[in-house]
Write a protein that holds these residues in place. Sequence first.
Motif, PDB file in Angstrom:
ATOM      1  N   GLY A 127       0.944  -1.429   0.538  1.00  0.00           N
ATOM      2  CA  GLY A 127      -0.100   0.193  -0.137  1.00  0.00           C
ATOM      3  C   GLY A 127       0.633   1.457  -0.177  1.00  0.00           C
ATOM      4  O   GLY A 127       0.490   2.274  -1.262  1.00  0.00           O
ATOM      5  N   LYS A 128       1.925   1.565   0.960  1.00  0.00           N
ATOM      6  CA  LYS A 128       2.752   2.397   1.331  1.00  0.00           C
ATOM      7  C   LYS A 128       3.515   2.304  -0.572  1.00  0.00           C
ATOM      8  O   LYS A 128       3.380   3.755  -0.881  1.00  0.00           O
ATOM      9  CB  LYS A 128       3.783   2.338   2.377  1.00  0.00           C
ATOM     10  CG  LYS A 128       2.833   2.121   3.445  1.00  0.00           C
ATOM     11  CD  LYS A 128       2.924   3.464   4.002  1.00  0.00           C
ATOM     12  CE  LYS A 128       2.885   3.006   5.561  1.00  0.00           C
ATOM     13  NZ  LYS A 128       3.167   4.258   6.546  1.00  0.00           N
ATOM     14  N   ILE A 129       3.844   1.934  -1.544  1.00  0.00           N
ATOM     15  CA  ILE A 129       4.598   1.002  -2.302  1.00  0.00           C
ATOM     16  C   ILE A 129       3.671   2.021  -3.458  1.00  0.00           C
ATOM     17  O   ILE A 129       4.091   3.271  -4.508  1.00  0.00           O
ATOM     18  CB  ILE A 129       4.857   0.169  -2.919  1.00  0.00           C
ATOM     19  CG1 ILE A 129       6.216   0.092  -1.711  1.00  0.00           C
ATOM     20  CG2 ILE A 129       5.482   0.645  -4.480  1.00  0.00           C
ATOM     21  CD1 ILE A 129       6.788  -1.404  -2.475  1.00  0.00           C
ATOM     22  N   HIS A 130       2.382   2.027  -3.016  1.00  0.00           N
ATOM     23  CA  HIS A 130       1.911   2.173  -4.286  1.00  0.00           C
ATOM     24  C   HIS A 130       0.931   3.841  -3.370  1.00  0.00           C
ATOM     25  O   HIS A 130       1.482   4.436  -5.172  1.00  0.00           O
ATOM     26  CB  HIS A 130      -0.057   1.628  -3.825  1.00  0.00           C
ATOM     27  CG  HIS A 130      -0.769   2.529  -5.407  1.00  0.00           C
ATOM     28  ND1 HIS A 130      -2.050   1.469  -6.043  1.00  0.00           N
ATOM     29  CD2 HIS A 130      -1.613   2.994  -5.027  1.00  0.00           C
ATOM     30  CE1 HIS A 130      -1.836   1.476  -6.272  1.00  0.00           C
ATOM     31  NE2 HIS A 130      -3.035   3.292  -6.125  1.00  0.00           N
ATOM     32  N   ARG A 131       0.913   3.785  -2.784  1.00  0.00           N
ATOM     33  CA  ARG A 131       1.295   5.812  -2.119  1.00  0.00           C
ATOM     34  C   ARG A 131       2.427   6.871  -2.530  1.00  0.00           C
ATOM     35  O   ARG A 131       2.365   7.731  -3.636  1.00  0.00           O
ATOM     36  CB  ARG A 131       0.523   5.947  -0.833  1.00  0.00           C
ATOM     37  CG  ARG A 131      -0.920   6.254  -0.846  1.00  0.00           C
ATOM     38  CD  ARG A 131      -1.006   6.172   0.803  1.00  0.00           C
ATOM     39  NE  ARG A 131      -1.637   4.797   1.346  1.00  0.00           N
ATOM     40  CZ  ARG A 131      -1.187   4.757   2.995  1.00  0.00           C
ATOM     41  NH1 ARG A 131      -0.428   5.117   3.316  1.00  0.00           N
ATOM     42  NH2 ARG A 131      -1.905   3.817   2.959  1.00  0.00           N
ATOM     43  N   PHE A 132       3.475   5.718  -2.878  1.00  0.00           N
ATOM     44  CA  PHE A 132       4.677   6.476  -3.566  1.00  0.00           C
ATOM     45  C   PHE A 132       4.818   7.154  -4.554  1.00  0.00           C
ATOM     46  O   PHE A 132       4.969   7.348  -5.357  1.00  0.00           O
ATOM     47  CB  PHE A 132       5.906   5.361  -2.558  1.00  0.00           C
ATOM     48  CG  PHE A 132       7.442   6.058  -2.737  1.00  0.00           C
ATOM     49  CD1 PHE A 132       7.553   7.169  -3.899  1.00  0.00           C
ATOM     50  CD2 PHE A 132       7.305   6.422  -1.855  1.00  0.00           C
ATOM     51  CE1 PHE A 132       8.787   7.115  -4.378  1.00  0.00           C
ATOM     52  CE2 PHE A 132       9.120   7.161  -1.798  1.00  0.00           C
ATOM     53  CZ  PHE A 132       9.465   7.495  -2.889  1.00  0.00           C
ATOM     54  N   LEU A 133       4.054   5.852  -5.165  1.00  0.00           N
ATOM     55  CA  LEU A 133       4.334   5.902  -6.749  1.00  0.00           C
ATOM     56  C   LEU A 133       3.252   7.269  -6.981  1.00  0.00           C
ATOM     57  O   LEU A 133       3.541   7.268  -8.088  1.00  0.00           O
ATOM     58  CB  LEU A 133       3.552   4.449  -6.677  1.00  0.00           C
ATOM     59  CG  LEU A 133       3.819   4.039  -8.514  1.00  0.00           C
ATOM     60  CD1 LEU A 133       5.037   4.389  -9.591  1.00  0.00           C
ATOM     61  CD2 LEU A 133       3.067   3.284  -8.810  1.00  0.00           C
ATOM     62  N   GLU A 134       2.394   6.932  -6.823  1.00  0.00           N
ATOM     63  CA  GLU A 134       1.304   7.977  -7.108  1.00  0.00           C
ATOM     64  C   GLU A 134       1.967   9.505  -6.978  1.00  0.00           C
ATOM     65  O   GLU A 134       2.013   9.754  -7.055  1.00  0.00           O
ATOM     66  CB  GLU A 134       0.177   7.636  -6.346  1.00  0.00           C
ATOM     67  CG  GLU A 134      -0.724   6.101  -6.540  1.00  0.00           C
ATOM     68  CD  GLU A 134      -1.262   6.846  -7.237  1.00  0.00           C
ATOM     69  OE1 GLU A 134      -1.991   7.427  -7.732  1.00  0.00           O
ATOM     70  OE2 GLU A 134      -1.373   5.848  -8.341  1.00  0.00           O
TER      71      GLU A 134
ATOM     72  N   MET B 103       9.931   4.632   3.569  1.00  0.00           N
ATOM     73  CA  MET B 103       8.607   4.438   3.195  1.00  0.00           C
ATOM     74  C   MET B 103       7.854   4.204   4.451  1.00  0.00           C
ATOM     75  O   MET B 103       6.405   4.801   3.886  1.00  0.00           O
ATOM     76  CB  MET B 103       8.758   2.645   2.613  1.00  0.00           C
ATOM     77  CG  MET B 103       8.908   2.322   1.454  1.00  0.00           C
ATOM     78  SD  MET B 103       7.997   3.284   0.423  1.00  0.00           S
ATOM     79  CE  MET B 103       9.021   3.346  -0.983  1.00  0.00           C
ATOM     80  N   LYS B 104       8.015   5.098   5.158  1.00  0.00           N
ATOM     81  CA  LYS B 104       7.930   4.858   6.787  1.00  0.00           C
ATOM     82  C   LYS B 104       7.137   3.682   7.195  1.00  0.00           C
ATOM     83  O   LYS B 104       5.533   4.327   7.770  1.00  0.00           O
ATOM     84  CB  LYS B 104       6.600   6.391   6.446  1.00  0.00           C
ATOM     85  CG  LYS B 104       7.521   7.364   6.273  1.00  0.00           C
ATOM     86  CD  LYS B 104       8.923   7.863   7.853  1.00  0.00           C
ATOM     87  CE  LYS B 104       9.115   9.426   6.943  1.00  0.00           C
ATOM     88  NZ  LYS B 104      10.367   9.346   6.134  1.00  0.00           N
ATOM     89  N   ILE B 105       7.422   3.046   6.884  1.00  0.00           N
ATOM     90  CA  ILE B 105       6.881   1.568   7.616  1.00  0.00           C
ATOM     91  C   ILE B 105       7.200   1.390   9.072  1.00  0.00           C
ATOM     92  O   ILE B 105       8.340   1.787   8.629  1.00  0.00           O
ATOM     93  CB  ILE B 105       7.087   0.115   6.363  1.00  0.00           C
ATOM     94  CG1 ILE B 105       6.160   0.955   5.027  1.00  0.00           C
ATOM     95  CG2 ILE B 105       6.923  -0.589   7.461  1.00  0.00           C
ATOM     96  CD1 ILE B 105       6.730  -0.285   4.145  1.00  0.00           C
ATOM     97  N   CYS B 153       1.893  12.231   2.939  1.00  0.00           N
ATOM     98  CA  CYS B 153       1.445  11.392   1.879  1.00  0.00           C
ATOM     99  C   CYS B 153       1.226   9.346   2.028  1.00  0.00           C
ATOM    100  O   CYS B 153       0.757   8.919   2.172  1.00  0.00           O
ATOM    101  CB  CYS B 153       2.005  11.359   0.753  1.00  0.00           C
ATOM    102  SG  CYS B 153       1.572  10.124  -0.744  1.00  0.00           S
ATOM    103  N   LEU B 154       2.387   9.384   3.027  1.00  0.00           N
ATOM    104  CA  LEU B 154       2.948   7.742   2.918  1.00  0.00           C
ATOM    105  C   LEU B 154       2.113   7.866   4.989  1.00  0.00           C
ATOM    106  O   LEU B 154       1.048   6.905   4.891  1.00  0.00           O
ATOM    107  CB  LEU B 154       4.557   7.541   3.140  1.00  0.00           C
ATOM    108  CG  LEU B 154       5.186   8.120   2.026  1.00  0.00           C
ATOM    109  CD1 LEU B 154       6.282   7.445   2.224  1.00  0.00           C
ATOM    110  CD2 LEU B 154       4.235   6.817   0.842  1.00  0.00           C
ATOM    111  N   VAL B 155       1.761   8.662   5.828  1.00  0.00           N
ATOM    112  CA  VAL B 155       2.102   8.235   6.934  1.00  0.00           C
ATOM    113  C   VAL B 155       0.280   8.085   7.220  1.00  0.00           C
ATOM    114  O   VAL B 155      -0.131   8.121   8.080  1.00  0.00           O
ATOM    115  CB  VAL B 155       2.785   9.321   7.987  1.00  0.00           C
ATOM    116  CG1 VAL B 155       1.920   8.989   9.417  1.00  0.00           C
ATOM    117  CG2 VAL B 155       4.164   8.935   7.597  1.00  0.00           C
TER     118      VAL B 155
END
Lengths: 156, 156
Positions: A127-134, B103-105, B153-155
């Motif tokens: 999900g995070k990768i998805h958001r990062f990509l966007e 990625m802030k995971i 955006c990530l968090v």
Amino acid sequence: MSKKSSDIEDLYMNTTLSSNMEDYIETIEVLSTKNKIVRVKDIAGMLNIKMPSVTAALNKLKDMNLIDYEKYGYIELTEEGKYLAQKIYHRHTCLTEFFQTVMKIDSVEAEHVACRMEHEISAEACGKIHRFLEFFRGEESRGMEWTRRLNKCLVK
Amino acid sequence: MSKKSSDIEDLYMNTTLSSNMEDYIETIEVLSTKNKIVRVKDIAGMLNIKMPSVTAALNKLKDMNLIDYEKYGYIELTEEGKYLAQKIYHRHTCLTEFFQTVMKIDSVEAEHVACRMEHEISAEACGKIHRFLEFFRGEESRGMEWTRRLNKCLVK
DNA sequence: TGACAAAATTAGATGAGACTAATTAGTTTA
DNA sequence: TAAACTAATTAGTCTCATCTAATTTTGTCA
């Protein structure tokens, strides 16, 4: 360990299938949109294994109600199978695009890495990768300067 | 900190070991820096498996000349084993930090994802991730505005 | 329509990697 | 130092996913 899962994360939610079974499901999905008729031979070809291995896997997938399948007959995903296949394929696509678009890894290698990662990565991470990509696409399309600097740094 | 790309990629070069054997090697490395004496019991505990599985693996690793090991005796990485372990551990660290920092995971999940990815990711991909991480750290420390937007955006 | 090639399946084997139960080796401790 | 505990190993089994060789089914075409 209850996670509140957003839509995005649900999309990438992990299944209980083994990587192997996920590969079969995904391959059937891809072949069925490409060929209309899915053949044991083609599944074997795509996964680089022999036909008897495919037959064995198909019987398992049938037992799990993920495919409709009769001996010597048609191979088709059930609704559940199709649902899972699409999840996996979404993960695959997301990862591939991330590695290509953001990481500037060439498409062959990006595909390769995504193939091996798609079964391992968690819903959250994907999900995070998805958001990062966007985010990255937005920035790049707006011509943000840092994306050019990053690119220079990655492409060496 | 400035390394030529070839060095970086060499650092993350894939080995021919199975994921499993890589896990054992890595675990032995981690335990030996932490405990000085590496025990079958501790390896089993760390990998969440039973002791007999460890004994079997140790015999294989010994055959591959990756550890020195005698029945009921000490377990130690050979030079070659240590070299491999460090490569794997570097991949692990790089991935973990990437998922955390960029990625802030959260650290637990980042660790988890890295654990599963570290055996699958290619040298090239890991090298790029390494460079990305360096780039990002630089940008963040210079207070670049986009890093704050990304974070938001990530968090969410 | 009958023979043959291609596709698919069965049967049986292999190799990883894990397990349990039983045994052996080392280490404490009374 | 002998008993008791802990650690480690062996022996044997299991599952998964693959393979080869042999067989069966399907489909095509002369």
